[in-house]
Design a protein around this motif. Structure first.
Motif, PDB file in Angstrom:
ATOM      1  N   ILE A   1       0.734  -1.135  -0.068  1.00 26.14           N
ATOM      2  CA  ILE A   1      -0.081  -0.121   0.185  1.00 26.14           C
ATOM      3  C   ILE A   1       0.938   1.436   0.225  1.00 26.14           C
ATOM      4  CG2 ILE A   1      -1.620   1.801   1.064  1.00 26.14           C
ATOM      5  CD1 ILE A   1      -2.535  -1.503   2.910  1.00 26.14           C
ATOM      6  N   CYS A   2       0.245   2.273  -0.926  1.00 23.36           N
ATOM      7  CA  CYS A   2       1.120   3.107  -0.657  1.00 23.36           C
ATOM      8  C   CYS A   2       0.506   4.288  -0.203  1.00 23.36           C
ATOM      9  CB  CYS A   2       1.507   4.039  -2.450  1.00 23.36           C
ATOM     10  SG  CYS A   2       2.182   2.914  -3.483  1.00 23.36           S
ATOM     11  N   ALA A   3       0.722   5.107   0.869  1.00 27.83           N
ATOM     12  CA  ALA A   3      -0.182   6.113   1.474  1.00 27.83           C
ATOM     13  C   ALA A   3       0.440   7.295   1.176  1.00 27.83           C
ATOM     14  CB  ALA A   3       0.094   5.575   3.286  1.00 27.83           C
ATOM     15  N   GLU A   4      -0.675   7.991   1.970  1.00 25.18           N
ATOM     16  CA  GLU A   4      -1.212   9.503   1.320  1.00 25.18           C
ATOM     17  C   GLU A   4       0.144  10.353   2.541  1.00 25.18           C
ATOM     18  OE1 GLU A   4      -4.333  10.758  -2.204  1.00 25.18           O
ATOM     19  OE2 GLU A   4      -4.900  10.724   0.142  1.00 25.18           O
ATOM     20  N   SER A   5       0.367  10.000   3.292  1.00 26.75           N
ATOM     21  CA  SER A   5      -0.183  11.111   4.430  1.00 26.75           C
ATOM     22  C   SER A   5       0.905  10.177   6.056  1.00 26.75           C
ATOM     23  CB  SER A   5      -0.508  11.539   5.449  1.00 26.75           C
ATOM     24  OG  SER A   5      -1.281  10.796   6.120  1.00 26.75           O
ATOM     25  N   LYS A   6       2.232  10.630   6.418  1.00 28.23           N
ATOM     26  CA  LYS A   6       2.935   9.698   7.501  1.00 28.23           C
ATOM     27  C   LYS A   6       1.132   9.055   8.851  1.00 28.23           C
ATOM     28  CE  LYS A   6       6.445  10.285  11.182  1.00 28.23           C
ATOM     29  NZ  LYS A   6       6.901  11.060  11.814  1.00 28.23           N
ATOM     30  N   GLN A   7       0.415   9.795   8.855  1.00 31.40           N
ATOM     31  CA  GLN A   7      -0.827   9.391   9.964  1.00 31.40           C
ATOM     32  C   GLN A   7      -1.322   8.471   9.175  1.00 31.40           C
ATOM     33  OE1 GLN A   7      -0.031  12.543   8.889  1.00 31.40           O
ATOM     34  NE2 GLN A   7       0.497  13.581   9.953  1.00 31.40           N
TER      35      GLN A   7
END
Length: 572
Positions: free
Chosen positions: A524-530
């Motif tokens: 999964i490529c996440a959009e943000s650190k959170q």
């Protein structure tokens, strides 16, 4: 010693009331521009109380139009439009035609002339980019496929309206109006039209050949001085002087001049800085524009001609919306896309006001027509947020009860299934990639260079068509629907890769994938650190966050360089 303070009165009461009513509108989750329009209505000659100078307001509105068009030019992205051109281009043009014809038909039933009816119909056909961007931004849809289609659709509408603003003054006499330059008959109308198009072509050529090079060069020269105010002044001077020069030298509208000034500034390496530093000024003048538009509105039309107002609102919110939805479904996009585009277009805004003001000055549109357009804008913008809120429940209701809707969405769609030439052997141990944005493109390129089998699942049909032309296996559809992943043969896949997307959608897709293939590995490529931290805690797959990976790669590179330097250093 007495002196004239009309401008100060206009600015003081205009801005003060715009702030109050803009704040109230925002608190009610409505676009603030409704508050600005109401502020204008309160200080207009048509309502009791304070009356500001309408002539001054009109001049400030001209500046407002310039900066609005400059902003449209700066946001105009040919790449965004090209990504969705196959649906946005024919869709927007056909929808404009339908809405214009509805406006012409209704107003001619009221006994209006064809010229008035045409301006009226065109004014009802174009939605507000300002309202749309706010609505999509608030719902996090700007970067979604549906959002890109809606924005691309409005970019086409904007271009059509820019063309209308150019051609209307040239054809005003032929349509029964009055030319702003000559007051003669219509004997030379075709000559006038030909000269207008020639001047426009000359101005566009000048901007593309000279302006495109000169303006960025001046901006670069000024930027080297390191003076923020001089840089801002350069951008503002470019917007206003190009707009005025277009009018004075080439005889084209200042609106077109400002639009091209924005496009030219966008070409500069300093476009982001220019946009950021001129934003407050552009917003101030756009507020003045909406206040001045409100000053022209006579609220008596609401109770004197309620049936006319209802007809206008019906064209904007029902006629346009149904036409747009039908066109989107015709192009085989899902119901969700049709509802999003329909909701996006169920309002009118700044171009409608600009067209109405121009129609009035050319004696093509009456005050009644302008008031009906303003009433339609006020009501449709106010109700637009409620229409967006109704998308999801309406979509669920349609899908639960309508077999026809499911038929329209999927049945017989060649892009919803992999082509026959994709062999069954290929569909074993393949990597399924959901989304073909920047991340998806790079992963696909790397894997295919290593002869690793790839299947792409993508919402944007045009991207799927382009991938298939290149011989890449791709399927069109929303991956949160099981049918899309089944068509990608997820049950036999080795790996599932998810591009950055909403965390709720990630959960849905992973649940479907693991139900069909419990052994599948998920990246999964996440959009943000959170978001990356949340996904890691939930343990639904391996997570990668762009900035984190970049920092790791840079750190490894630095350590390697230090190690190399250490080995190369002479020993003592």
């Amino acid at each position: 010693m007495p002196h004239n303070v009309d401008l100060i009165i206009l600015l003081a009461f205009g801005f003060g009331l715009a702030l109050v009513f803009g704040y109230l509108a925002a608190r009610l989750r409505l676009p603030p521009l409704i508050g600005y329009l109401i502020a204008g209505i309160i200080i207009s000659p048509n309502t009791p109380g304070i009356v500001a100078d309408i002539q001054l307001a009109n001049q400030l509105a001209e500046l407002g139009v310039m900066f609005l068009m400059f902003g449209v030019g700066m946001h105009f992205s040919l790449n965004d439009l090209l990504q969705v051109r196959r649906i946005a281009l024919p869709g927007a043009i056909l929808q404009i035609a339908v809405a214009t014809l509805l406006g012409i038909g209704v107003s001619m039933l009221w006994g209006w002339s064809f010229g008035s009816a045409l301006v009226f119909g065109l004014s009802l056909s174009c939605a507000s980019t300002v309202v749309l961007l706010k609505a999509l931004g608030d719902r996090g849809l700007l970067n979604s496929v549906n959002g890109k289609i809606a924005v691309g659709w409005l970019l086409v509408e904007d271009l059509v309206m820019v063309l209308v603003l150019v051609l209307l003054p040239a054809t005003a006499v032929l349509l029964g109006g009055e030319s702003m330059t000559t007051h003669g008959g219509n004997d030379n109308i075709w000559l006038t039209l030909g000269l207008t198009l020639l001047k426009v072509a000359g101005f566009i050529a000048f901007m593309l050949i000279v302006g495109k090079r000169l303006v960025p060069l001046i901006m670069q020269f000024v930027a080297r001085l390191g003076s923020r105010e001089l840089f801002t002044l350069t951008v503002v001077a470019a917007a206003v002087s190009i707009a005025f020069g277009a009018y004075k030298v080439f005889g084209v509208s200042m609106a077109l001049g400002a639009f091209f000034a924005g496009m030219v500034v966008k070409e500069s390496d300093f476009s982001h800085r220019a946009e950021e530093e001129t934003l407050p000024l552009r917003e101030i003048f756009s507020i003045l524009f909406f206040v001045s538009v409100g000053m022209l509105f006579d609220p008596r039309i609401l109770w004197e001609q309620p049936e006319h107002v209802l007809a206008v609102v019906a064209i904007i919110m029902i006629g346009k919306t149904i036409a747009a939805m039908a066109l989107v479904l015709f192009f085989r996009y899902p119901i969700n896309t049709a509802l999003t585009v329909g909701a996006s277009l169920a309002q009118i805004g700044e171009f409608s006001f600009i067209l109405a003001t121009l129609g009035l000055s050319l004696k093509l549109l009456s005050l009644e027509g302008q008031n009906l357009i303003l009433a339609g804008a006020l009501i449709s913008i106010t109700l637009n947020s409620f229409i967006f809120s109704a998308i999801e429940p309406l979509q669920n209701w349609i899908r639960e009860r309508s077999s026809l809707a499911r038929l329209l969405e999927r049945s017989g769609d060649p892009l919803a299934m992999l082509p026959d030439e994709v062999s069954q052997d290929y569909l074993r141990d393949q990597v399924v990639i959901v989304g073909h944005g920047e991340v998806g493109r790079r992963i696909t390129k790397t894997l295919m260079a290593e002869d690793i089998k790839v299947v792409i699942a993508e919402e944007n049909r045009e991207i799927v068509e382009n991938l298939r032309e290149k011989g890449i296996a791709a399927v069109s559809g929303v991956a949160t629907e099981p049918g899309v992943l089944i068509q990608a043969h997820i049950q036999h896949a080795r790996l599932l890769v998810l591009s950055p997307m909403d965390i709720i959608d990630i959960h849905k897709i992973v649940d479907i994938a693991k139900t069909l293939n419990p052994q599948i590995q998920v990246l999964i490529c996440a959009e943000s650190k959170q978001e990356a931290e949340v996904i890691r805690k939930e343990n639904i797959g391996d997570v990668y966050f762009a900035k984190e990976e970049m920092a790791k790669n840079m750190s490894n590179h630095i350590l390697n360089q230090i190690e190399i330097a250490h080995h190369q250093a002479p020993s003592h």
